[in-house]
Design a protein around this motif. Structure first.
Motif, mmCIF file in Angstrom:
data_model
loop_
_atom_site.group_PDB
_atom_site.id
_atom_site.type_symbol
_atom_site.label_atom_id
_atom_site.label_comp_id
_atom_site.label_asym_id
_atom_site.label_seq_id
_atom_site.Cartn_x
_atom_site.Cartn_y
_atom_site.Cartn_z
ATOM 1 N N THR A 192 0.851 -1.186 0.000
ATOM 2 C CA THR A 192 0.000 0.000 0.000
ATOM 3 C C THR A 192 0.885 1.233 0.000
ATOM 4 O OG1 THR A 192 -1.709 -1.157 1.253
ATOM 5 C CG2 THR A 192 -1.844 1.241 1.179
ATOM 6 N N VAL A 193 0.638 2.120 -0.953
ATOM 7 C CA VAL A 193 1.392 3.369 -1.037
ATOM 8 C C VAL A 193 0.572 4.451 -0.345
ATOM 9 C CG1 VAL A 193 2.511 5.036 -2.557
ATOM 10 C CG2 VAL A 193 2.392 2.611 -3.218
ATOM 11 N N ASN A 236 0.675 8.292 0.661
ATOM 12 C CA ASN A 236 1.326 9.580 0.449
ATOM 13 C C ASN A 236 0.834 10.570 1.501
ATOM 14 O OD1 ASN A 236 2.868 9.362 -2.269
ATOM 15 N ND2 ASN A 236 0.905 8.372 -2.656
ATOM 16 N N ASP A 296 10.307 8.906 4.433
ATOM 17 C CA ASP A 296 9.854 7.706 3.733
ATOM 18 C C ASP A 296 10.325 6.444 4.447
ATOM 19 O OD1 ASP A 296 9.194 9.727 2.054
ATOM 20 O OD2 ASP A 296 10.050 8.846 0.248
ATOM 21 N N LEU A 336 3.994 1.620 2.397
ATOM 22 C CA LEU A 336 5.058 2.580 2.132
ATOM 23 C C LEU A 336 4.579 3.956 2.564
ATOM 24 C CD1 LEU A 336 6.284 1.486 -1.420
ATOM 25 C CD2 LEU A 336 7.024 0.690 0.821
ATOM 26 N N LYS A 344 5.195 7.668 2.546
ATOM 27 C CA LYS A 344 5.965 8.643 1.784
ATOM 28 C C LYS A 344 5.549 10.042 2.222
ATOM 29 C CE LYS A 344 6.633 7.955 -2.594
ATOM 30 N NZ LYS A 344 8.117 7.778 -2.573
ATOM 31 N N VAL A 388 8.426 -2.378 -4.379
ATOM 32 C CA VAL A 388 8.666 -1.378 -3.334
ATOM 33 C C VAL A 388 9.842 -0.491 -3.696
ATOM 34 C CG1 VAL A 388 9.505 -1.113 -0.958
ATOM 35 C CG2 VAL A 388 7.617 -2.674 -1.439
ATOM 36 N N VAL A 445 8.967 2.005 -6.404
ATOM 37 C CA VAL A 445 8.140 3.102 -5.884
ATOM 38 C C VAL A 445 8.993 4.087 -5.093
ATOM 39 C CG1 VAL A 445 6.221 3.698 -4.360
ATOM 40 C CG2 VAL A 445 6.043 1.708 -5.853
ATOM 41 N N ILE A 462 0.806 6.074 -9.481
ATOM 42 C CA ILE A 462 1.693 6.166 -8.326
ATOM 43 C C ILE A 462 2.377 7.521 -8.275
ATOM 44 C CG2 ILE A 462 3.772 5.216 -7.258
ATOM 45 C CD1 ILE A 462 2.960 2.488 -8.444
ATOM 46 N N SER A 484 2.191 10.746 -5.656
ATOM 47 C CA SER A 484 3.393 11.211 -4.981
ATOM 48 C C SER A 484 3.588 12.713 -5.157
ATOM 49 C CB SER A 484 4.613 10.456 -5.506
ATOM 50 O OG SER A 484 4.509 9.083 -5.260
#
Length: 438
Positions: A139-140, A142, A224, A235, A237, A347, A350, A431, A435
């Motif tokens: 899972t990203v 932000n 991060d 992740l 960020k 990962v 990313v 993605i 970001s």
């Protein structure tokens, strides 16, 4: 003390007051206080004869012992308490965390990190094509907003306070009925229970439900990092302040009195009167008439049903919603990869790091000859930001003298890496777009 005739006066059946005394319904009663700081106006609706006073008294005592001076320079006369001692708002342990730039590793994070992990597991996933052994989610998150070091939490406009009118009206009616028929023992116990519950609710409600987290040092690198376990990773960020809001943040209760000790004394007072209420129920209810005992049971039963309803609410979901509000609802995107190898490559793509070696070794500890060859070839492409066009020359050089099993393993690993790269390229725009919100 019964000074007149009451209904059912001729019956010989006597209720046992110990069955409905302070130990009954304790957890549900605590749950009713746990939402005082979540639902707006709830602190004004505690005037009913609640069961479980002994358990509540013990919890209030723990809350008073957890009180410490506020760490804020502007609120040095205030005290903050650990909500885990009463409501278990900070009781969970979160997964391991690794900061990718500073190299800081937390073997164990806090309650809020566990809440975020749970929030991510319930997101609809996007599947990345490739070999499947043990699927792992990525899972990203932000985190574009950096919360203040102390922020009051927004209260929800929910109907829970208004539903409290049912136990309040029933407690008032049963108390009045006992007074009308001059059953003063039951009258006093029900009235005292209403007063004690109302005061306790007001005392707890006088605190401010807050989110707190440590202030990062000036000049800190980007925060991060990788938060996760065997089943999946998140992740994080964003700036250091945004990330440590998740990994080191907590919910606390701040009492805003000029005299900090006054807040502690009020909590201790509630603890004492709650225990006294339990003792009064235990001693006085068996001395009242059957009608008075019945009225007491009715008031306690209705109050317990209301507390049970509050207890049944998904408090974890409420806390997760509060956390998302604090973080200003960051964009979360979840992907499912078929193997841990492909997850690691995804990962690293990313994160887009200049030197991903330490992170790769953190995520994939194996260091046999085949793994070393694979890591070296993959890291070269990651550093140079090259396409993952892998062929047999990467692992089948005669000088390596690889066994048949090693060649087969490398072929599989490189195929996993290529699948992860193709999946990243397929979703690169989504993605990178998220970001850029940082």
């Amino acid at each position: 003390m019964v000074t007149g005739h009451t209904p059912l006066d001729n019956t010989r059946f006597i209720l046992n007051g110990t069955g409905v005394a302070g130990l009954f319904g304790g957890e549900e009663a605590v749950a009713s206080l746990a939402v005082v700081h979540v639902f707006e106006g709830r602190k004004w609706f505690g005037w009913y004869n609640s069961p479980g006073s002994y358990i509540m008294g013990i919890r209030f005592s723990r809350l008073a012992r957890s009180a410490v001076p506020s760490l804020s320079q502007h609120e040095q006369n205030h005290v903050q308490t650990d909500l885990a001692s009463l409501f278990e708002y900070n009781g969970r342990k979160g997964p391991k965390f690794r900061a990718v730039y500073s190299g800081t590793t937390f073997q164990e994070t806090g309650h809020l990190a566990a809440l975020l992990m749970q929030e991510c597991t319930e997101l609809p996933p996007t599947e990345i094509k490739g070999r499947k052994t043990q699927p792992v989610s990525v899972t990203v998150a932000n985190l574009d907003y950096v919360p203040q070091c102390e922020e009051p939490l927004k209260l929800d406009r929910y109907h829970a306070p208004f539903y409290a009118s049912a136990p309040i009206l029933v407690s008032m009616a049963t108390c009045a009925a006992c007074g009308w028929w001059r059953d003063w023992f039951s009258f006093a116990v029900i009235l005292f229970g209403m007063i004690v519950s109302g005061i306790s609710c007001l005392v707890i409600g006088s605190g401010t439900f807050r989110f707190t987290h440590p202030e990062p040092a000036q000049g800190s690198p980007p925060g991060d990092g990788i938060l996760g376990c065997e089943e999946g990773v998140v992740l994080l960020k964003g700036k250091e302040g945004a990330v440590n809001a998740v990994t080191r943040g907590r919910f606390s209760l701040l009492f805003e009195h000029e005299d900090a000790h006054r807040s502690v004394r009020l909590i201790q007072m509630c603890s004492v009167i709650l225990v006294i209420q339990a003792i009064a129920q235990l001693i006085l209810i068996p001395q009242s008439s059957f009608f008075g005992q019945l009225m007491f049971v009715v008031s306690v039963a209705v109050s317990w049903l209301y507390n049970l309803w509050l207890w049944s609410l998904d408090k974890e979901k409420i806390q997760r919603d509060l956390l998302m509000e604090v973080l200003h609802k960051p964009p979360l995107t979840r992907y499912i990869l078929g193997t841990r190898t492909s997850m690691v490559i995804f990962v690293l793509l990313v994160l887009d790091m200049d030197n991903p070696k330490d992170v790769m070794d953190f995520l994939l500890p194996p260091d046999t000859r085949a793994w070393q060859i694979w890591k070296r070839a993959v890291m070269e492409r990651l550093k140079n930001r090259e396409e993952f066009k892998l062929d047999a020359s990467d692992w089948d050089a005669p000088s390596l003298e690889l066994s048949k099993e090693e060649r087969k393993l490398l072929e599989t690993l490189f195929k996993d890496a290529q699948d992860a790269y193709e999946g990243f390229e397929q979703h690169r725009e989504q993605i990178l777009q998220c970001s850029k919100l940082q």
